[in-house]
Design an enzyme around this catalytic site. Sequence first.
Site, mmCIF file in Angstrom:
data_model
loop_
_atom_site.group_PDB
_atom_site.id
_atom_site.type_symbol
_atom_site.label_atom_id
_atom_site.label_comp_id
_atom_site.label_asym_id
_atom_site.label_seq_id
_atom_site.Cartn_x
_atom_site.Cartn_y
_atom_site.Cartn_z
ATOM 1 C CG HIS A 26 107.012 -49.730 -8.049
ATOM 2 N ND1 HIS A 26 107.174 -50.162 -6.749
ATOM 3 C CD2 HIS A 26 108.213 -49.921 -8.650
ATOM 4 C CE1 HIS A 26 108.399 -50.598 -6.569
ATOM 5 N NE2 HIS A 26 109.067 -50.458 -7.706
ATOM 6 N NE ARG A 38 109.053 -53.757 -8.583
ATOM 7 C CZ ARG A 38 109.672 -54.706 -9.270
ATOM 8 N NH1 ARG A 38 109.048 -55.854 -9.521
ATOM 9 N NH2 ARG A 38 110.913 -54.530 -9.713
ATOM 10 C CD GLU A 66 114.559 -51.161 -10.478
ATOM 11 O OE1 GLU A 66 115.219 -50.527 -11.337
ATOM 12 O OE2 GLU A 66 114.188 -50.667 -9.406
ATOM 13 C CG HIS A 78 110.294 -50.501 -12.071
ATOM 14 N ND1 HIS A 78 109.710 -51.378 -11.200
ATOM 15 C CD2 HIS A 78 109.666 -50.681 -13.267
ATOM 16 C CE1 HIS A 78 108.770 -52.064 -11.823
ATOM 17 N NE2 HIS A 78 108.730 -51.659 -13.085
#
Length: 241
Positions: free
Chosen positions: A11, A62, A89, A184
Amino acid sequence: MMNLKLALLRHGESQWNNENRFTGWADIDLTEKGIEEAKKAGKLFKKEGLTFDVVYTSMLKRAIHTLWNVLDEMDLAWVPVYRSWRLNEKSYGDLEGLNKAETAQKYGEDQVFRWRRSFDVRPPELGITDKRHPVNELKYSTIEKSLLPAAESLKDTVERFLPYWNETIKPSIRNQQKVLIVAHGNTLRALVKSLDHISDKDSITLNIPTGIPLIYELDKELRSVKHYYLGDSDEIKCPGA
C-alpha cells in the site's frame, strides 16, 4: 511456455507511516502522498502493458484504497476483488499506535528492533478486552476468535498468510489468471521469503517499499524465475514496516 507473472504492491504511505507509528491491524488511511503513490503504481502497471483478472487484498483500508486508485488508473474497476484478514499486516499488539522513536527511547533500540524485524519474537500482546484487539472489531466478527492475533512475529504472519496463498491464490495463477496482490510490508515479506527461499535469518533485512510494483515471473511449478520493480530505481525506498 511463457513464465507466469504475479504482481505485488505494498500500500501507499499511510498516515501512521508518516507519523512513524506502529500500525499493524489499526485501520489507518492513506496520506495524500500515499494516494499519489497508488495512482503512480497504476500508471506503471498500465505502461508495462499489464492487466489483471483477479485481485487479492487485506481488510485494511490503506490496502483497499491503494487498490481502488490502482484499478481506477487502469480502468479495471470491474475486476473481481477478494479481501482476506490473512493478508492483513503483522499485528504489533500493544505497540500499535506508539511512536517508534519514542518506544525505542523507552525500551531500547535493540529490543524494538527485535520486535519489529526478528523472525520469531512477538511484541507485547493486546489484552482481550482492549478495543484494539481484532476480536472487538465488527469486520472480523465472522472469523473464529481463536485465530485472531493479540500480537504476531513474522513467523506467525508467515503461518497465517501461507494457507491463503496455497489454497486460494496459487490456484488462480495455475489457471492462467493474471493476479495482483495489494497488501502490507510484512505479509509481502512472508510471500517473498517463500518465493525466494530466504532464510529466517536473512528475512530480517528484507524490505518491501510502499507503492512500488514488484513483478515476479514464475515457472509452471510457481517457482520464482526472476523478479523486478517497476519504475525509477532511485525511488525504491522503504520506510520501516
